[in-house]
Scaffold this motif. Structure first.
Motif, PDB file in Angstrom:
ATOM      1  N   ASP A 106       0.819  -1.222   0.000  1.00  0.00           N
ATOM      2  CA  ASP A 106       0.000   0.000   0.000  1.00  0.00           C
ATOM      3  C   ASP A 106       0.850   1.268   0.000  1.00  0.00           C
ATOM      4  O   ASP A 106       0.317   2.376   0.150  1.00  0.00           O
ATOM      5  N   GLY A 156       2.053   4.592  -5.044  1.00  0.00           N
ATOM      6  CA  GLY A 156       0.869   4.845  -5.869  1.00  0.00           C
ATOM      7  C   GLY A 156       1.218   4.695  -7.342  1.00  0.00           C
ATOM      8  O   GLY A 156       2.139   5.352  -7.839  1.00  0.00           O
ATOM      9  N   TYR A 157       0.483   3.811  -8.026  1.00  0.00           N
ATOM     10  CA  TYR A 157       0.756   3.558  -9.446  1.00  0.00           C
ATOM     11  C   TYR A 157      -0.402   4.023 -10.348  1.00  0.00           C
ATOM     12  O   TYR A 157      -0.443   3.677 -11.527  1.00  0.00           O
ATOM     13  N   GLY A 158      -1.323   4.786  -9.781  1.00  0.00           N
ATOM     14  CA  GLY A 158      -2.456   5.244 -10.585  1.00  0.00           C
ATOM     15  C   GLY A 158      -2.042   6.314 -11.584  1.00  0.00           C
ATOM     16  O   GLY A 158      -1.021   6.967 -11.441  1.00  0.00           O
ATOM     17  N   ASP A 196      -5.404  10.812  -9.970  1.00  0.00           N
ATOM     18  CA  ASP A 196      -5.301  10.168  -8.661  1.00  0.00           C
ATOM     19  C   ASP A 196      -4.196   9.127  -8.713  1.00  0.00           C
ATOM     20  O   ASP A 196      -4.395   8.007  -9.198  1.00  0.00           O
ATOM     21  N   ARG A 197      -3.024   9.503  -8.231  1.00  0.00           N
ATOM     22  CA  ARG A 197      -1.888   8.579  -8.257  1.00  0.00           C
ATOM     23  C   ARG A 197      -2.117   7.364  -7.356  1.00  0.00           C
ATOM     24  O   ARG A 197      -1.451   6.334  -7.504  1.00  0.00           O
ATOM     25  N   HIS A 198      -3.036   7.484  -6.405  1.00  0.00           N
ATOM     26  CA  HIS A 198      -3.233   6.410  -5.423  1.00  0.00           C
ATOM     27  C   HIS A 198      -4.443   5.525  -5.733  1.00  0.00           C
ATOM     28  O   HIS A 198      -4.858   4.721  -4.908  1.00  0.00           O
ATOM     29  N   SER A 199      -5.000   5.693  -6.918  1.00  0.00           N
ATOM     30  CA  SER A 199      -6.122   4.828  -7.283  1.00  0.00           C
ATOM     31  C   SER A 199      -5.658   3.378  -7.426  1.00  0.00           C
ATOM     32  O   SER A 199      -6.444   2.435  -7.311  1.00  0.00           O
ATOM     33  N   LYS A 200      -4.394   3.215  -7.666  1.00  0.00           N
ATOM     34  CA  LYS A 200      -3.819   1.880  -7.734  1.00  0.00           C
ATOM     35  C   LYS A 200      -2.546   1.896  -6.887  1.00  0.00           C
ATOM     36  O   LYS A 200      -1.703   2.768  -7.040  1.00  0.00           O
ATOM     37  N   ARG A 201      -2.424   0.924  -5.964  1.00  0.00           N
ATOM     38  CA  ARG A 201      -1.274   0.891  -5.053  1.00  0.00           C
ATOM     39  C   ARG A 201      -0.496  -0.411  -5.212  1.00  0.00           C
ATOM     40  O   ARG A 201      -1.045  -1.423  -5.661  1.00  0.00           O
ATOM     41  N   GLN A 255       8.190   9.027  -4.347  1.00  0.00           N
ATOM     42  CA  GLN A 255       7.197   9.367  -5.376  1.00  0.00           C
ATOM     43  C   GLN A 255       6.944  10.866  -5.346  1.00  0.00           C
ATOM     44  O   GLN A 255       6.799  11.462  -4.277  1.00  0.00           O
ATOM     45  N   GLU A 285       4.485  13.968  -6.574  1.00  0.00           N
ATOM     46  CA  GLU A 285       3.184  14.346  -7.118  1.00  0.00           C
ATOM     47  C   GLU A 285       3.282  15.789  -7.572  1.00  0.00           C
ATOM     48  O   GLU A 285       3.645  16.678  -6.800  1.00  0.00           O
TER      49      GLU A 285
END
Length: 441
Positions: free
Chosen positions: A227, A230-232, A254-259, A288, A290
Motif C-alpha cells: 500500500d 501509488g501507481y495510478g 489520482d496517483r493512489h487509485s492503484k497501489r 514518489q 506528485e
C-alpha cells in the motif's frame, strides 16, 4: 522544644569483614570533673560486670553556641543534613564495591580503616575551624560533600555510557547478520554479487532476516508494503495520443487509485547467510513525486513522498531488519580495533573511578563524622544548658549486645522514671535521659 533524642545512623564500617556497631553517648558533668562522668559511663556498659561494649574517649570541641533559637533550628536541620551526607557516603561506597574485582573494596579514612578512624576521632581544626558560627560550619561541611556527589554523578554517567558503548560493540562483533557490523562481515567477493543502486529514483537496501523464515520472505518480498507506492494515472503506453491532454496530468490524476509495493521485481539477491540469519539485497523505489498545479493565479507546489521509512516499518512488523550500510573495504577490521580501544578506555575509566572513590570516600566519611560531632554538641547544649559542660564517649558495641547496652545505659545514666509518652514514640524517636547517637551498620 522537647530535647529528647535518639538518632540512628548507618555506618558501613568493617573490621575483618565483621560489621561494627557504635554508639556515642553524652552526659552532663554536673559541675564535677569529666573523669567522673567518664568512669560512670564506663561502668554503665563497658566493664567486666557489664561487658557490652569497648569504650573510647570522644573529643567534642568547643564550638560557637550562638543563640538558643538558632541552636534549636540548627538541631532540626542537622538531622536532614546528616541523612544527606550519609547517602552520599553510601553512594561512593557502593560505586567502589561495584567497581572492585575483589570481594570488598579497600576503602580507608585518612589512610586507616574506618573503625580505627572512628575510635581515634579527632576534630580537624584546619579544615573545619571550630570558632566559625555553627550554621556556617555545617554549610561548609555539607557543601563539600554535595560537590563530591555532583562529581560522582558525572563520572558515573560517563563510565556507564562508555560501558554501554563497549557492550554494544561486543554484541555487534559476536552477533549474527542482524546486528553485526556488515563492513566486518562482508567481503569484496560477497559484494561482487550485488548490483547496488543509489540514484534519484532507486535505492538498494540490505535486509537481514531470521534464517527460519527464508522461504516466507522470498515468496512475499515483492508484496512487502503493497500500500506504499501509488501507481495510478493515465496509461500512456496503450494510448499515446492522450499524452498531455487536459485531465491527464497534475492534480486531476489520482496517483493512489492503484497501489503496490515499492520493491523492484526481480531485484532480490541473497548476499550472505550464517547459522541463524540471512542477508539479502533488494532494490526499491526511493519515493514518489506528485506534481504541483495552478489554481487560478496561485501555484500549489508538488510533494515528495519518501518510501524508505515506510518500507522499514513494514519490515519491522515482519521481523525483518533493514541494515543501514555503505560498503567500504577500508573499514574492514576497524570495528575490532574500535572494540579494543573501547575496552582500554573502559578499563582506564574503571581504574580512575576506583581511585576517585578511595580518595573521596575518606573525605565524605570525615565530613559525616564531623556532622555527628556537631549534633552531639547541639543536643548536649540544648539538653544540659550553658555553660557547656558535658562528657561524650564512643561505645564499640559487642556483637549482639546493642539492646543490652542501651538498657544498661538507660538504667545507669537515666533518672529511673518512665516518660508517660515513651510508649507512643516511634522506634526512630525513642527517648533516653541522655544524648545517644547510634551507628547501626
Amino acid at each position: 522544644r522537647d530535647p529528647r533524642l535518639t538518632h540512628a545512623f548507618a555506618a558501613a564500617t568493617f573490621d575483618g569483614g565483621i560489621a561494627m556497631s557504635y554508639s556515642i553517648a553524652a552526659i552532663s558533668n554536673g559541675g564535677g570533673a569529666p573523669e567522673q562522668a567518664y568512669r560512670k559511663m564506663q561502668s554503665a556498659g563497658a566493664c567486666p560486670e557489664r561487658p557490652f561494649a569497648e569504650m573510647f574517649k570522644f573529643e567534642v570541641p568547643s564550638l560557637m553556641v550562638g543563640t538558643l533559637d538558632s541552636l534549636m533550628t540548627l538541631s532540626d536541620d542537622l538531622g536532614k543534613t546528616d541523612a544527606i551526607v550519609e547517602s552520599i557516603v553510601r553512594k561512593v561506597e557502593k560505586t567502589a564495591a561495584e567497581l572492585s574485582v575483589k570481594k570488598g573494596a579497600e576503602l580507608t579514612v585518612g589512610g586507616v580503616p574506618a573503625p580505627r578512624y572512628i575510635q581515634q576521632f579527632a576534630w580537624d581544626y584546619a579544615k573545619y575551624p571550630n570558632r566559625r558560627p555553627l550554621k556556617e560550619l555545617v554549610v561548609l561541611i555539607a557543601g563539600g560533600v554535595q560537590a563530591i556527589d555532583e562529581e560522582l554523578k558525572q563520572l558515573g554517567q560517563s563510565y556507564a555510557d562508555k560501558q554501554a558503548a563497549l557492550q554494544d560493540a561486543k554484541r555487534k562483533k559476536g552477533g549474527n547478520l542482524m546486528v553485526a557490523d556488515l563492513n566486518d562481515v562482508l567481503t569484496a567477493e560477497d559484494m561482487s554479487k550485488v548490483e547496488v543502486h543509489d540514484t534519484e529514483y532507486l535505492k538498494t537496501v540490505m535486509v537481514a532476516i531470521p534464517k527460519a523464515i527464508k522461504p516466507q520472505f522470498e515468496a512475499n518480498v515483492e508484496n512487502l508494503g503493497k500500500d506504499i507506492a501509488g501507481y495510478g494515472g493515465p496509461d500512456w503506453s496503450s494510448n499515446p495520443a492522450s499524452l498531455g491532454k487536459e485531465g491527464q496530468f497534475g492534480s486531476q490524476i489520482d496517483r493512489h487509485s492503484k497501489r503496490g509495493s515499492p520493491v523492484v521485481p526481480g531485484s532480490l539477491k541473497l548476499v550472505k547467510e550464517d547459522a541463524d540469519s540471512a542477508l539479502y539485497a533488494v532494490t526499491i523505489l526511493k519515493g514518489q513525486y506528485e506534481a504541483g498545479y495552478f489554481e487560478g493565479e496561485e501555484f500549489t507546489p508538488g510533494t515528495k513522498t519518501d518510501f524508505l521509512e515506510e518500507f522499514a516499518k513494514v519490515c519491522r512488523k515482519e521481523r525483518y531488519v533493514i541494515r543501514e550500510f555503505d560498503y567500504d573495504p577500508s573499514q574492514s577490521g576497524r570495528a575490532a580495533m574500535a572494540l579494543e580501544q573501547l575496552q582500554v578506555e573502559v578499563d582506564g575509566m574503571r581504574s580512575g573511578l576506583t581511585r576517585w572513590c578511595k580518595t573521596h570516600y575518606g573525605e565524605a566519611f570525615v565530613a559525616w563524622m564531623h556532622i555527628k560531632v556537631i549534633r552531639v554538641f547541639c543536643e548536649s547544649v540544648l539538653r544540659y544548658g550553658l555553660p557547656v559542660d558535658f562528657t561524650a564517649v564512643l561505645y564499640k558495641i559487642a556483637s549482639g549486645k546493642d539492646q543490652a547496652l542501651t538498657n544498661a545505659l538507660d538504667k545507669a545514666l537515666g533518672d529511673g522514671k518512665v516518660d508517660s509518652d515513651a510508649n507512643d514514640i516511634d522506634d526512630d524517636d525513642e527517648y533516653h535521659d541522655f544524648v545517644l547517637l547510634k551507628f547501626d551498620p
